[in-house]
Design an enzyme around this catalytic site. Sequence first.
Site, PDB file in Angstrom:
ATOM      1  N   HIS A 211      -3.130   6.999  -9.345  1.00 44.19           N
ATOM      2  CA  HIS A 211      -3.986   8.095  -8.888  1.00 44.19           C
ATOM      3  C   HIS A 211      -3.603   9.355  -9.646  1.00 44.19           C
ATOM      4  CE1 HIS A 211      -5.643  10.528  -5.183  1.00 44.19           C
ATOM      5  NE2 HIS A 211      -6.160  10.920  -6.335  1.00 44.19           N
TER       6      HIS A 211
ATOM      7  N   GLU B  16      -7.517   5.852  -9.894  1.00 46.52           N
ATOM      8  CA  GLU B  16      -8.041   6.562  -8.731  1.00 46.52           C
ATOM      9  C   GLU B  16      -8.162   8.038  -9.072  1.00 46.52           C
ATOM     10  OE1 GLU B  16      -6.214   3.832  -5.113  1.00 46.52           O
ATOM     11  OE2 GLU B  16      -5.216   5.713  -5.653  1.00 46.52           O
TER      12      GLU B  16
ATOM     13  N   HIS C 264      -4.531   0.714   1.547  1.00 40.73           N
ATOM     14  CA  HIS C 264      -3.938   1.920   2.129  1.00 40.73           C
ATOM     15  C   HIS C 264      -3.133   1.557   3.378  1.00 40.73           C
ATOM     16  CE1 HIS C 264      -3.489   6.250   1.795  1.00 40.73           C
ATOM     17  NE2 HIS C 264      -3.410   6.275   3.114  1.00 40.73           N
TER      18      HIS C 264
END
Length: 246
Positions: free
Chosen positions: A48, A75, A196
Site C-alpha cells: 500500500h 493498494e 483485512h
Amino acid sequence: MIASHAILLGVNIDHVATLRQARGTRYPDPIQAAIEAEQAGADGITLHLREDRRHIQERDVALLRDVLVSKMNLEMAVTGEMLAIAEKYCPEDCCLVPERREELTTEGGLNVTGQLARITEACVRLKEAGTRVSLFIDADPRQVEAAAQANAPVIEIHTGHFADARDERNRRKEFQRIVEAVKRGREVGLQVNAGHGLNYQNVAAIAALSDIVELNIGHAIIARALFTGMQSAVGEMKRLMREARE
C-alpha cells in the site's frame, strides 16, 4: 460453499516497511521479504503506497517491479497522484482503497456508491494502462453492485469487522454478511477476494468460502515472521488456507 480448488494468498509487506521507517534505516528490506514470501509459496505481493508514505515508498514499488516472479497488487487511494504512479509502474493488480491520514490502518471499505463517477473513471484509466482493478469494499450488497457498475472486475471484501468481533454472536453476524456479499459478487460477475484482520486463528472460516479467489494478509504474517522467519510464517498460512478447502 466449501470446495477443493486452491485459494490464492497475497502477502502484504507493508509492515516490514513500517519497521524500517520507524528508525529511518535501510533495513529490514521489504524487497527481501517479498522474495522470501514468494519462495514460501505466496501467489502475489501486496503493498500500500499511502499518500503520507508512512511505510512503503515509491522506490519500493519500482524495485519490486523488477524482481517479483508472481504479481504485484498495489493498494492506493483514488487520487490523481496515485493513478499516475500506477500508470507509471503498471502493476498486475491495483486495489483502490479509502484513506485517511489519521487512521492507523485502513478502517473501512471504499464508498463506491457515493463516488461512482470518480471510481469509474479510475477503473477506465487503470484498465487502459493494463492493470486489473479491485475495489476494497465493506460486505454490503449495495457496494458490491456499485462496484459492478463501475466496471471493476474484482472486489476485495473487507473482513476486518469479522476479525475484530468481540463475541461469537457478532462474529457470526459479520461472517454472514461476508457470505452474502460474496454471493452477490458472483451473481454480478465479479471476482471476489477478501482481506483485512485475518490471522492464523480466523483465516480458515473465510478461506473455506469456495467463491473467494484470493486472500490478502499482512500484519499477522509479518508478526509471526518475527519469531519463525518469513518463509515459515507464509508456509503456515498457506497450509491453513489449503486445509480449509479440503
